[in-house]
Design an enzyme around this catalytic site. Sequence first.
Site, PDB file in Angstrom:
ATOM      1  N   MET A   1       0.851  -1.190   0.000  1.00 48.34           N
ATOM      2  CA  MET A   1       0.000   0.000   0.000  1.00 48.34           C
ATOM      3  C   MET A   1       0.887   1.240   0.000  1.00 48.34           C
ATOM      4  O   MET A   1       1.656   1.443   0.945  1.00 48.34           O
ATOM      5  CB  MET A   1      -0.900   0.010   1.244  1.00 48.34           C
ATOM      6  CG  MET A   1      -1.848  -1.176   1.324  1.00 48.34           C
ATOM      7  SD  MET A   1      -2.857  -1.129   2.837  1.00 48.34           S
ATOM      8  CE  MET A   1      -1.629  -1.590   4.047  1.00 48.34           C
TER       9      MET A   1
ATOM     10  N   GLY B   1       1.510   4.186   4.663  1.00 43.24           N
ATOM     11  CA  GLY B   1       2.246   3.423   3.661  1.00 43.24           C
ATOM     12  C   GLY B   1       2.785   2.138   4.260  1.00 43.24           C
ATOM     13  O   GLY B   1       3.503   2.165   5.244  1.00 43.24           O
ATOM     14  N   SER B   2       2.440   0.977   3.710  1.00 41.22           N
ATOM     15  CA  SER B   2       2.743  -0.261   4.402  1.00 41.22           C
ATOM     16  C   SER B   2       2.462  -1.475   3.515  1.00 41.22           C
ATOM     17  O   SER B   2       2.319  -1.347   2.306  1.00 41.22           O
ATOM     18  CB  SER B   2       1.909  -0.333   5.678  1.00 41.22           C
ATOM     19  OG  SER B   2       0.600   0.135   5.411  1.00 41.22           O
ATOM     20  N   ARG B   3       2.321  -2.647   4.145  1.00 39.46           N
ATOM     21  CA  ARG B   3       2.167  -3.885   3.386  1.00 39.46           C
ATOM     22  C   ARG B   3       1.377  -4.913   4.191  1.00 39.46           C
ATOM     23  O   ARG B   3       1.462  -4.946   5.424  1.00 39.46           O
ATOM     24  CB  ARG B   3       3.559  -4.418   3.073  1.00 39.46           C
ATOM     25  CG  ARG B   3       3.659  -5.855   2.649  1.00 39.46           C
ATOM     26  CD  ARG B   3       5.087  -6.169   2.330  1.00 39.46           C
ATOM     27  NE  ARG B   3       5.372  -7.585   2.319  1.00 39.46           N
ATOM     28  CZ  ARG B   3       6.545  -8.104   2.006  1.00 39.46           C
ATOM     29  NH1 ARG B   3       7.546  -7.313   1.690  1.00 39.46           N
ATOM     30  NH2 ARG B   3       6.727  -9.393   2.020  1.00 39.46           N
TER      31      ARG B   3
END
Length: 239
Positions: free
Chosen positions: A117, A204-206
């Site tokens: 993301m 912002g990440s995963r």
Amino acid sequence: MKCKHEIVQLIINHSMAVIKSIRQGLPPIHPEGYPFIAIFFITSLILGCIWNPLFWIGLILTLWCLSFFRDPERVSPISKNLLISPADGKICFTGTVIPPEKLGLPLVEMTRISIFMNIFSCHVNRIPMNGTITSVSYKTGKFFNAELEKASEHNECNTLIINTPHGDIAVLQTAGLIARRIVCWAKNGDSVIAGQRFGLIRFGSRLDVYFPKNGKLHVLTGQRAIAGETILASFHLSE
């Protein structure tokens, strides 16, 4: 005077109608975002007092913050055999791996799908499959770029283990280079359904999803996924 009052009232009513129309056309904002949106806007006002162009820059950032915390309604496929995307973003990995020990899963091969993301993605995370949460665990860690492979092993993360009709699956929220806060509302013992909101990550990440190898993949690396709607994999599709 009466005529002027009626004109003013007409303008107010018209303005309220326009605002209502705009609000109906925009996705809802998740309450987690309200403090950040307020901070961005107030900072814009303060900067605008120093130098007018700074206000407009701050306003653009405030609008981005509004977009970041958007929480649109999603229509999830209704089936106990479908694995649904838990996040909006780009699929950056699909393949067979041994899950990390920190997940607490058996060390046997499972399929993993990773979704990255970026700062423009919707960051509300959703349950990928019907089941019961048997474990929720948070671990501190580093903040490598979430697209890197080592992020799954070393970054700050939160793990959900969901017992489903097709076996245990794991959903791993992983903080990234910019992200510094993982939020999870799900609790051990909760009964959950696909598409249900369970958390988010700022900024912002995963997300990694681990599931049994007998699931049939329906996505490819590089594809865009929509949380709560995109079908990642299926089990017993013939049924």
